[in-house]
Design a protein around this motif. Structure first.
Motif, mmCIF file in Angstrom:
data_model
loop_
_atom_site.group_PDB
_atom_site.id
_atom_site.type_symbol
_atom_site.label_atom_id
_atom_site.label_comp_id
_atom_site.label_asym_id
_atom_site.label_seq_id
_atom_site.Cartn_x
_atom_site.Cartn_y
_atom_site.Cartn_z
ATOM 1 N N GLU A 4 0.833 -1.176 -0.065
ATOM 2 C CA GLU A 4 0.003 -0.212 -0.142
ATOM 3 C C GLU A 4 0.838 1.264 -0.058
ATOM 4 O OE1 GLU A 4 -3.134 0.387 -0.521
ATOM 5 O OE2 GLU A 4 -3.345 -1.658 -0.650
ATOM 6 N N SER A 13 -5.607 5.195 9.256
ATOM 7 C CA SER A 13 -6.696 4.578 8.884
ATOM 8 C C SER A 13 -6.976 4.201 7.545
ATOM 9 C CB SER A 13 -7.795 5.804 9.266
ATOM 10 O OG SER A 13 -7.890 6.191 10.449
ATOM 11 N N GLU A 14 -6.130 4.775 6.753
ATOM 12 C CA GLU A 14 -6.225 4.351 5.344
ATOM 13 C C GLU A 14 -5.553 2.986 5.160
ATOM 14 O OE1 GLU A 14 -5.506 7.909 2.304
ATOM 15 O OE2 GLU A 14 -3.775 7.843 3.518
ATOM 16 N N THR A 16 -5.185 0.704 7.640
ATOM 17 C CA THR A 16 -5.980 -0.309 8.240
ATOM 18 C C THR A 16 -7.145 -0.908 7.183
ATOM 19 O OG1 THR A 16 -7.243 0.999 9.632
ATOM 20 C CG2 THR A 16 -5.395 0.348 10.589
ATOM 21 N N GLU A 17 -7.631 0.003 6.606
ATOM 22 C CA GLU A 17 -8.828 -0.188 5.792
ATOM 23 C C GLU A 17 -8.407 -1.187 4.659
ATOM 24 O OE1 GLU A 17 -11.803 2.047 2.944
ATOM 25 O OE2 GLU A 17 -11.456 2.781 5.113
ATOM 26 N N ALA A 18 -7.124 -0.621 4.024
ATOM 27 C CA ALA A 18 -6.590 -1.199 2.768
ATOM 28 C C ALA A 18 -6.243 -2.830 3.202
ATOM 29 C CB ALA A 18 -5.669 -0.644 2.351
ATOM 30 N N GLY A 20 -7.306 -4.423 5.842
ATOM 31 C CA GLY A 20 -8.352 -5.285 6.751
ATOM 32 C C GLY A 20 -7.613 -5.631 8.320
ATOM 33 N N ASP A 22 -7.032 -4.497 12.585
ATOM 34 C CA ASP A 22 -7.443 -3.433 13.363
ATOM 35 C C ASP A 22 -6.360 -2.561 13.582
ATOM 36 O OD1 ASP A 22 -6.100 -3.897 16.285
ATOM 37 O OD2 ASP A 22 -6.525 -5.887 15.004
ATOM 38 N N SER A 23 -6.873 -1.248 14.418
ATOM 39 C CA SER A 23 -5.702 -0.189 14.443
ATOM 40 C C SER A 23 -4.422 -0.506 15.527
ATOM 41 C CB SER A 23 -6.504 1.135 14.764
ATOM 42 O OG SER A 23 -7.053 0.878 16.169
#
Length: 82
Positions: A4, A13-14, A16-18, A20, A22-23
């Motif tokens: 990424e 946040s970008e 973790t979303e990309a 999958g 957790d923070s």
């Protein structure tokens, strides 16, 4: 995460979303990668961004005869003004 970041700096946040994740787990992995000298961070407002600072090449060849390669080229990130 490294893959990424080959597309440019991203905030937590970008990432973790990309991927999958957790923070809390992502923060741990980012710290390990930063301690290894592969990443650095900077702040823009209240967001913490990460970026690659070294070349990364990862190769894996799981059977049968398949190959996966992740490569990131070193970039001149230090010349950028934050």
């Amino acid at each position: 995460m490294l893959h990424e970041l080959t597309h440019g700096p991203k905030y937590v946040s970008e990432l973790t979303e990309a991927v999958g994740m957790d923070s809390k787990t992502a923060a741990h992995h980012l710290t390990v990668l930063e301690d290894a000298g592969l990443l650095e961070h900077y702040y823009r407002g209240n967001r913490k961004y990460y970026r690659l600072v070294q070349s990364v090449r990862f190769e894996a060849s799981p059977p049968p005869e398949r190959s996966f390669v992740l490569q990131a080229n070193e970039r001149s990130m230090h010349s950028r003004s934050d």
